[in-house]
Design a protein around this motif. Structure first.
Motif, PDB file in Angstrom:
ATOM      1  N   TRP A  39       0.807  -1.223   0.000  1.00  0.00           N
ATOM      2  CA  TRP A  39       0.000   0.000   0.000  1.00  0.00           C
ATOM      3  C   TRP A  39       0.838   1.270   0.000  1.00  0.00           C
ATOM      4  CZ3 TRP A  39      -4.497  -0.824  -1.727  1.00  0.00           C
ATOM      5  CH2 TRP A  39      -5.092  -2.070  -1.502  1.00  0.00           C
ATOM      6  N   LEU A  40       2.160   1.133   0.011  1.00  0.00           N
ATOM      7  CA  LEU A  40       3.028   2.312  -0.120  1.00  0.00           C
ATOM      8  C   LEU A  40       3.085   2.744  -1.588  1.00  0.00           C
ATOM      9  CD1 LEU A  40       5.944   1.276   2.275  1.00  0.00           C
ATOM     10  CD2 LEU A  40       4.351   3.180   2.589  1.00  0.00           C
ATOM     11  N   PRO A  41       3.545   3.974  -1.875  1.00  0.00           N
ATOM     12  CA  PRO A  41       3.604   4.433  -3.278  1.00  0.00           C
ATOM     13  C   PRO A  41       4.513   3.560  -4.159  1.00  0.00           C
ATOM     14  CG  PRO A  41       3.738   6.300  -1.788  1.00  0.00           C
ATOM     15  CD  PRO A  41       3.831   5.062  -0.921  1.00  0.00           C
ATOM     16  N   ARG A  42       5.513   2.921  -3.566  1.00  0.00           N
ATOM     17  CA  ARG A  42       6.434   2.015  -4.281  1.00  0.00           C
ATOM     18  C   ARG A  42       7.153   2.713  -5.448  1.00  0.00           C
ATOM     19  NH1 ARG A  42       3.134  -3.279  -5.411  1.00  0.00           N
ATOM     20  NH2 ARG A  42       1.427  -1.817  -5.590  1.00  0.00           N
ATOM     21  N   VAL A  43       7.588   3.933  -5.199  1.00  0.00           N
ATOM     22  CA  VAL A  43       8.350   4.645  -6.228  1.00  0.00           C
ATOM     23  C   VAL A  43       9.814   4.823  -5.815  1.00  0.00           C
ATOM     24  CG1 VAL A  43       6.353   5.860  -7.175  1.00  0.00           C
ATOM     25  CG2 VAL A  43       7.630   6.905  -5.307  1.00  0.00           C
ATOM     26  N   ASN A  44      10.149   4.362  -4.597  1.00  0.00           N
ATOM     27  CA  ASN A  44      11.535   4.388  -4.124  1.00  0.00           C
ATOM     28  C   ASN A  44      12.192   5.760  -4.269  1.00  0.00           C
ATOM     29  OD1 ASN A  44      11.324   1.613  -3.555  1.00  0.00           O
ATOM     30  ND2 ASN A  44      11.861   1.090  -5.659  1.00  0.00           N
ATOM     31  N   CYS A  45      11.459   6.799  -3.869  1.00  0.00           N
ATOM     32  CA  CYS A  45      11.979   8.161  -4.028  1.00  0.00           C
ATOM     33  C   CYS A  45      13.021   8.515  -2.955  1.00  0.00           C
ATOM     34  CB  CYS A  45      10.830   9.164  -3.984  1.00  0.00           C
ATOM     35  SG  CYS A  45      10.077   9.305  -2.349  1.00  0.00           S
ATOM     36  N   LYS A  46      13.072   7.740  -1.886  1.00  0.00           N
ATOM     37  CA  LYS A  46      14.060   7.898  -0.797  1.00  0.00           C
ATOM     38  C   LYS A  46      13.846   9.140   0.062  1.00  0.00           C
ATOM     39  CE  LYS A  46      17.533   5.473  -3.509  1.00  0.00           C
ATOM     40  NZ  LYS A  46      18.856   5.489  -4.079  1.00  0.00           N
ATOM     41  N   LYS A  47      12.729   9.844  -0.147  1.00  0.00           N
ATOM     42  CA  LYS A  47      12.530  11.087   0.617  1.00  0.00           C
ATOM     43  C   LYS A  47      12.265  10.828   2.094  1.00  0.00           C
ATOM     44  CE  LYS A  47      11.170  13.911  -3.281  1.00  0.00           C
ATOM     45  NZ  LYS A  47      10.074  14.391  -4.115  1.00  0.00           N
ATOM     46  N   CYS A  48      11.918   9.601   2.431  1.00  0.00           N
ATOM     47  CA  CYS A  48      11.706   9.257   3.844  1.00  0.00           C
ATOM     48  C   CYS A  48      13.032   8.983   4.554  1.00  0.00           C
ATOM     49  CB  CYS A  48      10.810   8.028   3.948  1.00  0.00           C
ATOM     50  SG  CYS A  48      11.456   6.613   3.030  1.00  0.00           S
ATOM     51  N   GLY A  49      14.113   8.953   3.755  1.00  0.00           N
ATOM     52  CA  GLY A  49      15.423   8.671   4.342  1.00  0.00           C
ATOM     53  C   GLY A  49      15.837   7.224   4.196  1.00  0.00           C
ATOM     54  N   GLN A  93      16.308   3.669   1.676  1.00  0.00           N
ATOM     55  CA  GLN A  93      16.761   3.384   0.313  1.00  0.00           C
ATOM     56  C   GLN A  93      15.636   2.922  -0.609  1.00  0.00           C
ATOM     57  OE1 GLN A  93      19.899   3.949  -1.063  1.00  0.00           O
ATOM     58  NE2 GLN A  93      19.937   5.111   0.855  1.00  0.00           N
ATOM     59  N   SER A  94      14.558   2.414  -0.026  1.00  0.00           N
ATOM     60  CA  SER A  94      13.456   1.902  -0.848  1.00  0.00           C
ATOM     61  C   SER A  94      12.177   1.870  -0.026  1.00  0.00           C
ATOM     62  CB  SER A  94      13.774   0.482  -1.326  1.00  0.00           C
ATOM     63  OG  SER A  94      13.820  -0.380  -0.210  1.00  0.00           O
ATOM     64  N   CYS A  95      11.067   1.724  -0.729  1.00  0.00           N
ATOM     65  CA  CYS A  95       9.785   1.598  -0.023  1.00  0.00           C
ATOM     66  C   CYS A  95       9.744   0.296   0.778  1.00  0.00           C
ATOM     67  CB  CYS A  95       8.624   1.620  -1.028  1.00  0.00           C
ATOM     68  SG  CYS A  95       8.458   3.199  -1.881  1.00  0.00           S
ATOM     69  N   LEU A  96      10.411  -0.732   0.280  1.00  0.00           N
ATOM     70  CA  LEU A  96      10.417  -2.006   1.010  1.00  0.00           C
ATOM     71  C   LEU A  96      11.156  -1.844   2.344  1.00  0.00           C
ATOM     72  CD1 LEU A  96       9.632  -4.961   1.096  1.00  0.00           C
ATOM     73  CD2 LEU A  96      11.730  -5.507  -0.170  1.00  0.00           C
ATOM     74  N   ALA A  97      12.287  -1.139   2.300  1.00  0.00           N
ATOM     75  CA  ALA A  97      13.030  -0.889   3.546  1.00  0.00           C
ATOM     76  C   ALA A  97      12.157  -0.090   4.515  1.00  0.00           C
ATOM     77  CB  ALA A  97      14.321  -0.133   3.232  1.00  0.00           C
ATOM     78  N   PHE A  98      11.443   0.879   3.975  1.00  0.00           N
ATOM     79  CA  PHE A  98      10.544   1.688   4.814  1.00  0.00           C
ATOM     80  C   PHE A  98       9.461   0.807   5.439  1.00  0.00           C
ATOM     81  CE2 PHE A  98       6.798   4.406   5.391  1.00  0.00           C
ATOM     82  CZ  PHE A  98       7.325   5.482   6.079  1.00  0.00           C
ATOM     83  N   ALA A  99       8.899  -0.120   4.634  1.00  0.00           N
ATOM     84  CA  ALA A  99       7.830  -1.002   5.132  1.00  0.00           C
ATOM     85  C   ALA A  99       8.331  -1.887   6.276  1.00  0.00           C
ATOM     86  CB  ALA A  99       7.296  -1.869   3.994  1.00  0.00           C
ATOM     87  N   LYS A 128       4.181   9.269   8.675  1.00  0.00           N
ATOM     88  CA  LYS A 128       4.286  10.692   8.316  1.00  0.00           C
ATOM     89  C   LYS A 128       5.599  11.024   7.600  1.00  0.00           C
ATOM     90  CE  LYS A 128       6.016  12.230  12.801  1.00  0.00           C
ATOM     91  NZ  LYS A 128       5.684  12.891  14.047  1.00  0.00           N
ATOM     92  N   ARG A 129       6.577  10.122   7.679  1.00  0.00           N
ATOM     93  CA  ARG A 129       7.847  10.369   6.980  1.00  0.00           C
ATOM     94  C   ARG A 129       7.727  10.160   5.470  1.00  0.00           C
ATOM     95  NH1 ARG A 129      12.491   9.859   9.951  1.00  0.00           N
ATOM     96  NH2 ARG A 129      13.497  10.586   8.055  1.00  0.00           N
ATOM     97  N   CYS A 130       6.680   9.467   5.041  1.00  0.00           N
ATOM     98  CA  CYS A 130       6.435   9.315   3.603  1.00  0.00           C
ATOM     99  C   CYS A 130       5.440  10.398   3.192  1.00  0.00           C
ATOM    100  CB  CYS A 130       5.886   7.925   3.275  1.00  0.00           C
ATOM    101  SG  CYS A 130       5.463   7.755   1.527  1.00  0.00           S
ATOM    102  N   LYS A 131       5.968  11.546   2.783  1.00  0.00           N
ATOM    103  CA  LYS A 131       5.115  12.703   2.474  1.00  0.00           C
ATOM    104  C   LYS A 131       4.174  12.423   1.293  1.00  0.00           C
ATOM    105  CE  LYS A 131       7.230  15.451   5.460  1.00  0.00           C
ATOM    106  NZ  LYS A 131       6.801  15.186   6.824  1.00  0.00           N
ATOM    107  N   LEU A 132       4.646  11.593   0.357  1.00  0.00           N
ATOM    108  CA  LEU A 132       3.821  11.288  -0.822  1.00  0.00           C
ATOM    109  C   LEU A 132       2.453  10.726  -0.418  1.00  0.00           C
ATOM    110  CD1 LEU A 132       5.819   9.411  -3.620  1.00  0.00           C
ATOM    111  CD2 LEU A 132       4.477  11.514  -3.792  1.00  0.00           C
ATOM    112  N   LEU A 133       2.456   9.930   0.633  1.00  0.00           N
ATOM    113  CA  LEU A 133       1.208   9.292   1.074  1.00  0.00           C
ATOM    114  C   LEU A 133       0.136  10.304   1.443  1.00  0.00           C
ATOM    115  CD1 LEU A 133       2.256   6.359   3.415  1.00  0.00           C
ATOM    116  CD2 LEU A 133       0.884   6.196   1.329  1.00  0.00           C
TER     117      LEU A 133
HETATM  118  S1  SF4 Z   1       9.112   8.454   0.900  1.00  0.00           S
HETATM  119 FE1  SF4 Z   1       9.984   6.404   1.267  1.00  0.00          FE
HETATM  120  S2  SF4 Z   1       8.225   5.074   1.515  1.00  0.00           S
HETATM  121 FE2  SF4 Z   1       7.473   6.961   0.581  1.00  0.00          FE
HETATM  122  S3  SF4 Z   1       7.531   6.581  -1.624  1.00  0.00           S
HETATM  123 FE3  SF4 Z   1       9.476   7.505  -1.098  1.00  0.00          FE
HETATM  124  S4  SF4 Z   1      10.846   5.771  -0.667  1.00  0.00           S
HETATM  125 FE4  SF4 Z   1       8.771   4.993  -0.652  1.00  0.00          FE
END
Ligand code: SF4
Length: 175
Positions: free
Chosen positions: A120-130, A132-138, A149-154
């Motif tokens: 359910w994450l955006p899965r774009v791996n933008c790294k803005k949450c700090g 390396q990937s959405c999977l690492a964030f999950a 709240k660290r994933c601003k895209l959401l």
């Molecule tokens: S901020 Fe993190 S969790 Fe959200 S889309 Fe970017 S890499 Fe994925």
């Protein structure tokens, strides 16, 4: 029969997946009573007894049922949406008819899996949450070492429904 009629009230392109549609529908009857029975019998249901609401998936489609309303995201088209609504109506009415045979479940059934969070994450791996990937964030979200709240895209309109699901899932994890 508990639920007599469903009427689609709103349809728009699915923001997170423009090839698909999202919709709202009005329910002719209050289905709160049947939710704990659906929670007891449907695998992977996410039930919030206090709200109340219950979220179900049918393949890639996500459906949330409220007492007098439902939402669906990622339906293929209107025909597909009506087929899922027919399935839901049958599920609701069949479960309601069998309620004396079913032990109702008022609690969430089990801890969500990290991959469920990831889906359910955006899965774009933008790294803005700090991360390396959405999977690492999950994975870190699952263990309580990251926050939604660290994933601003959401928090953009595009991911509104996905955020709601993730809020339910992280609440189920106790965060
Ligand atoms: S901020 Fe993190 S969790 Fe959200 S889309 Fe970017 S890499 Fe994925």
């Amino acid at each position: 029969m508990l639920l007599k009629n469903v009427e689609i009230t709103y349809i728009s392109p699915c923001l997170a997946d423009p090839g698909k549609i999202r919709l709202k529908a009005a329910l002719s009857d209050d289905i709160s009573e049947v939710m704990p029975y659906i929670n007891a019998t449907v695998k992977n249901a996410i039930y919030n007894h206090d709200a109340p609401n219950i979220t179900l998936s049918k393949e890639f489609r996500l459906i949330t049922l409220y007492p007098r309303e439902m939402t669906m995201i990622k339906a293929l088209n209107t025909t597909d949406a009506w087929q899922v609504i027919d399935w839901l109506q049958e599920l609701i009415n069949d479960t309601y008819n069998r309620r004396e045979e079913i032990e109702p479940a008022y609690q969430r059934k089990r801890r969500p899996h990290p991959l469920q969070l990831y889906s359910w994450l955006p899965r774009v791996n933008c790294k803005k949450c700090g991360e390396q990937s959405c999977l690492a964030f999950a994975v870190l979200l699952f263990s309580g070492q990251q926050e939604l709240k660290r994933c601003k895209l959401l928090f953009s309109e595009k991911y509104r429904e996905q955020l709601q699901v993730l809020l339910e899932l992280t609440q189920a994890l106790g965060y």
